[in-house]
Design a protein around this motif. Structure first.
Motif, mmCIF file in Angstrom:
data_model
loop_
_atom_site.group_PDB
_atom_site.id
_atom_site.type_symbol
_atom_site.label_atom_id
_atom_site.label_comp_id
_atom_site.label_asym_id
_atom_site.label_seq_id
_atom_site.Cartn_x
_atom_site.Cartn_y
_atom_site.Cartn_z
ATOM 1 N N GLU A 72 -44.329 138.022 -112.983
ATOM 2 C CA GLU A 72 -45.287 137.043 -112.930
ATOM 3 C C GLU A 72 -44.499 135.698 -112.980
ATOM 4 N N PHE A 73 -44.181 135.379 -111.808
ATOM 5 C CA PHE A 73 -43.010 134.341 -111.902
ATOM 6 C C PHE A 73 -42.969 133.780 -110.522
ATOM 7 N N TRP A 74 -42.848 132.478 -110.555
ATOM 8 C CA TRP A 74 -42.495 131.569 -109.437
ATOM 9 C C TRP A 74 -41.652 130.213 -109.256
ATOM 10 N N CYS A 75 -40.898 129.929 -108.489
ATOM 11 C CA CYS A 75 -40.206 128.909 -108.515
ATOM 12 C C CYS A 75 -39.797 128.384 -107.113
ATOM 13 N N GLY A 76 -39.747 127.054 -107.006
ATOM 14 C CA GLY A 76 -39.496 126.689 -105.598
ATOM 15 C C GLY A 76 -38.574 125.216 -105.929
ATOM 16 N N VAL A 77 -37.649 124.930 -104.990
ATOM 17 C CA VAL A 77 -36.886 123.716 -104.938
ATOM 18 C C VAL A 77 -36.882 123.361 -103.417
ATOM 19 N N ARG A 78 -37.009 122.023 -103.099
ATOM 20 C CA ARG A 78 -36.788 121.479 -101.702
ATOM 21 C C ARG A 78 -36.315 120.148 -101.797
ATOM 22 N N GLY A 79 -35.324 119.985 -100.851
ATOM 23 C CA GLY A 79 -34.652 118.664 -100.771
ATOM 24 C C GLY A 79 -34.922 118.024 -99.330
#
Length: 174
Positions: A72-79
């Motif tokens: 049960e994990f989520w992550c996100g990065v956006r530039g």
């Protein structure tokens, strides 16, 4: 105890941006601009947004992550590097390029039950989505509220990813 430390960094960044915005001569202040906000995305449920710009060019970074337990994990990065049209009006557009990475895992109880019934591991006991891309982006703003559309031009990694990425939220510019 860790949650307290997690919220110190955004507060320090906000205070630094306010001090930097009010320091120096007035002419330079009118050229620089800063963004802070929060939003949602179709791949990442919640994101924090920060941006720094000079005149009509702005660099925005958004991201966040969450870990609740096994699978049960989520992550996100956006530039994003964007150019703003109609900057002085309440309704304006940003267009440019962006790139990001997003990942999510959730348990799949049906697959887990199937594996337990048959003893060997036939199916992966979790679902996951993963994407890393370079995309063309369009942001529309109205009095702080924004919508974002990202069309991936090139995908480095893709597993169960959406063809069109979108986001919405609220952002303050100062």
């Amino acid at each position: 105890m860790r949650r307290v430390h997690f919220f110190r960094l955004p507060i320090l960044i906000f205070l630094f941006a306010v001090v930097f915005c009010h320091a120096g001569d007035r002419e330079r202040q009118e050229h620089f601009r800063f963004n802070l906000g929060v939003g949602i995305r179709n791949q990442t449920p919640v994101v924090a947004i920060g941006g720094i710009g000079y005149d009509n060019v702005i660099l925005r970074v958004q991201g966040m992550g969450w870990h609740q337990g096994p699978n049960e994990f989520w992550c996100g990065v956006r530039g994003s590097l964007l150019y703003t049209f109609f900057r002085d009006l309440p309704f304006n557009f940003d267009a440019g390029v962006g790139g990001g990475y997003e990942f999510a895992e959730t348990p799949n109880k049906m697959h887990k039950a199937f594996n337990e019934a048959n003893k060997p591991l036939y199916l992966i006991p979790y679902n996951y989505k993963e994407e890393a891309d370079i995309s063309l982006e369009l942001w529309a703003h109205l009095y702080g509220f924004y919508t974002q559309i990202s069309v991936p031009a090139y995908r480095f990694i893709e597993h169960d990813a959406k063809r069109l990425l979108w986001g919405a939220g609220y952002m303050v510019e100062f």
